[in-house]
Scaffold this motif. Structure first.
Motif, PDB file in Angstrom:
ATOM      1  N   ARG A 160       0.826  -1.289   0.161  1.00  0.00           N
ATOM      2  CA  ARG A 160       0.047   0.080  -0.006  1.00  0.00           C
ATOM      3  C   ARG A 160       0.843   1.608   0.079  1.00  0.00           C
ATOM      4  O   ARG A 160       0.327   2.390   0.519  1.00  0.00           O
ATOM      5  N   ASN A 161       2.226   1.165  -0.507  1.00  0.00           N
ATOM      6  CA  ASN A 161       2.830   2.402  -0.692  1.00  0.00           C
ATOM      7  C   ASN A 161       2.907   3.170   0.455  1.00  0.00           C
ATOM      8  O   ASN A 161       3.249   4.434   0.493  1.00  0.00           O
ATOM      9  N   PHE A 162       3.169   2.566   1.785  1.00  0.00           N
ATOM     10  CA  PHE A 162       3.669   3.265   2.944  1.00  0.00           C
ATOM     11  C   PHE A 162       5.151   3.386   2.906  1.00  0.00           C
ATOM     12  O   PHE A 162       5.716   2.379   3.077  1.00  0.00           O
ATOM     13  N   ARG A 163       5.456   4.795   3.021  1.00  0.00           N
ATOM     14  CA  ARG A 163       6.943   4.811   2.896  1.00  0.00           C
ATOM     15  C   ARG A 163       7.600   4.958   4.504  1.00  0.00           C
ATOM     16  O   ARG A 163       7.079   5.840   5.293  1.00  0.00           O
ATOM     17  N   ILE A 167       9.624   5.470   7.516  1.00  0.00           N
ATOM     18  CA  ILE A 167      10.919   6.295   8.199  1.00  0.00           C
ATOM     19  C   ILE A 167      11.581   5.835   9.264  1.00  0.00           C
ATOM     20  O   ILE A 167      12.810   5.908   9.286  1.00  0.00           O
ATOM     21  N   VAL A 203       2.002   4.624  11.919  1.00  0.00           N
ATOM     22  CA  VAL A 203       1.577   6.013  12.087  1.00  0.00           C
ATOM     23  C   VAL A 203       1.956   7.089  10.997  1.00  0.00           C
ATOM     24  O   VAL A 203       3.119   7.053  10.451  1.00  0.00           O
ATOM     25  N   CYS A 204       1.218   7.702  10.270  1.00  0.00           N
ATOM     26  CA  CYS A 204       1.755   8.444   9.003  1.00  0.00           C
ATOM     27  C   CYS A 204       1.902   9.788   9.874  1.00  0.00           C
ATOM     28  O   CYS A 204       1.088  10.444  10.517  1.00  0.00           O
ATOM     29  N   VAL A 205       3.083  10.202   9.544  1.00  0.00           N
ATOM     30  CA  VAL A 205       3.750  11.488  10.313  1.00  0.00           C
ATOM     31  C   VAL A 205       3.180  12.670   9.465  1.00  0.00           C
ATOM     32  O   VAL A 205       3.401  13.811   9.795  1.00  0.00           O
ATOM     33  N   GLY A 216       5.889   6.720   9.256  1.00  0.00           N
ATOM     34  CA  GLY A 216       6.270   6.878   7.930  1.00  0.00           C
ATOM     35  C   GLY A 216       5.187   7.728   7.421  1.00  0.00           C
ATOM     36  O   GLY A 216       4.508   8.483   8.045  1.00  0.00           O
ATOM     37  N   VAL A 217       5.125   7.618   5.865  1.00  0.00           N
ATOM     38  CA  VAL A 217       4.260   8.459   5.287  1.00  0.00           C
ATOM     39  C   VAL A 217       3.306   7.364   4.535  1.00  0.00           C
ATOM     40  O   VAL A 217       3.946   6.780   3.635  1.00  0.00           O
ATOM     41  N   CYS A 218       2.001   7.596   4.517  1.00  0.00           N
ATOM     42  CA  CYS A 218       1.069   6.589   4.131  1.00  0.00           C
ATOM     43  C   CYS A 218       0.815   6.917   2.539  1.00  0.00           C
ATOM     44  O   CYS A 218       1.173   8.061   1.950  1.00  0.00           O
ATOM     45  N   GLY A 219       0.211   6.224   1.956  1.00  0.00           N
ATOM     46  CA  GLY A 219       0.028   6.280   0.271  1.00  0.00           C
ATOM     47  C   GLY A 219      -0.396   7.498   0.245  1.00  0.00           C
ATOM     48  O   GLY A 219      -0.257   8.216  -0.883  1.00  0.00           O
ATOM     49  N   THR A 262       1.576  10.582   0.287  1.00  0.00           N
ATOM     50  CA  THR A 262       2.864  10.431  -0.765  1.00  0.00           C
ATOM     51  C   THR A 262       2.218  11.019  -2.122  1.00  0.00           C
ATOM     52  O   THR A 262       2.571  11.717  -2.798  1.00  0.00           O
ATOM     53  N   VAL A 263       1.058  10.477  -2.397  1.00  0.00           N
ATOM     54  CA  VAL A 263       0.398  11.228  -3.587  1.00  0.00           C
ATOM     55  C   VAL A 263       0.141  12.605  -3.537  1.00  0.00           C
ATOM     56  O   VAL A 263       0.457  13.118  -4.394  1.00  0.00           O
TER      57      VAL A 263
END
Lengths: 165, 165
Positions: free
Chosen positions: A128-131, A133, B101-103, B141-144, B147-148
């Motif tokens: 699901r494209n989660f980057r 960190i 967690v999406c930062v 990290g950063v969620c999909g 990012t988009v």
DNA sequence: TTATCTGCAAAAATTTTGCCGACGG
DNA sequence: CCGTCGGCAAAATTTTTGCAGATAA
């Protein structure tokens, strides 16, 4: 363990001052109290203040918080959460590690663990494209020492670190 | 997701009172604000206070802290640390899980991960007799979605959760 | 000299405590 | 009625901010 002097030199080259406080703080985080006594593990801001005073470095609490902020911004420190809601800081040893916390004697050991977390992250990223960190992983339990002690006379029950199951 | 009513019933049977506040707090932690709006994820004490007020339940901050203590003692809540040194609480869903967690958008997803941590714990236990009680594992990290968004116009940079690498 | 750093005071934010009155069962 | 609970006020902790003065380079 990198050299405290190397870190200080780098800071100086980047245009920051090498004050007594800064040198003492870096020293404490890198090697614990150089004259023994102090803890080498994660410290809270108030604990750092005490450690500095014990070292004979008289500083204001404001300075302690600012020094922590400074070192955090330079990524020399990281914040550690040990389940009790208190902010602790430790030297970010170039790399990355986790903690094994004994809830009896509060001793903290560090260790590395690479494999399975990386795999998990790779999987989620592709799904699901989660980057990713960073991550934090801490273990809580009772160390061998404390298990033995409590099997013998063990009466005094110490405060146990709550939460974060 | 267990029923809020079942939990309350259990508490009542154990001799505790089902006050407005208690019912609202349990409801909030279990299902988020029942009239939508509110968060379902981990909440800080002040956030819980706001959520209660938004729900029309007027309470004192002292009561909020005491209710959190109460539910923690009954092991209905657990403390969650998301890297910013702030204490959050969430319903301890019978079982155990971790967070993603999406930062950027601060969205929090829960997931389970059993295998490799258990193996690691078993190994350490046999090696040095460390009895594991619990662990905490959080990913940042950063969620999909985010990012988009940032690949498109993305200008507004949100506060990022620091620390705990 | 000058930007970095420090101390002090004050305030903000978070959390805890005691006391007494309110209320659920 | 009884014991749990809630509100209020006050205090203890932890953390942040502004400003003026000190200092490392």
């Amino acid at each position: 363990m990198p050299d405290s002097a190397a870190i200080l030199e780098k800071l100086r080259k980047d245009g920051f001052r090498l004050t007594q406080t800064r040198k003492a703080v870096v020293g404490l985080f890198l090697t614990g109290a150089s004259d023994s006594s102090g803890p080498a593990g994660p410290m809270t801001a108030p604990e750092l203040l005490l450690a500095l005073e014990a070292l004979g470095v008289s500083v204001n609490k404001t300075t302690v918080y600012r020094e922590i902020d400074f070192l955090m911004a330079r990524k020399l420190l990281r914040e550690v959460h040990l389940g009790d809601g208190v902010r602790r800081y430790e030297y970010l040893e170039g790399g990355h590690h986790h903690h094994l916390v004994c809830v009896e004697c509060n001793n903290i050991e560090c260790f590395e663990m690479t494999g399975c977390l990386k795999e998990f992250e790779a999987q989620i990223t592709s799904e699901r494209n989660f980057r990713f960190i960073k991550h934090s992983l801490e273990f809580f339990g009772v160390c061998g020492q404390c298990t033995v002690s409590s099997e013998l006379g063990g009466s005094e029950v110490k405060e146990s670190v709550e939460s974060t199951l």
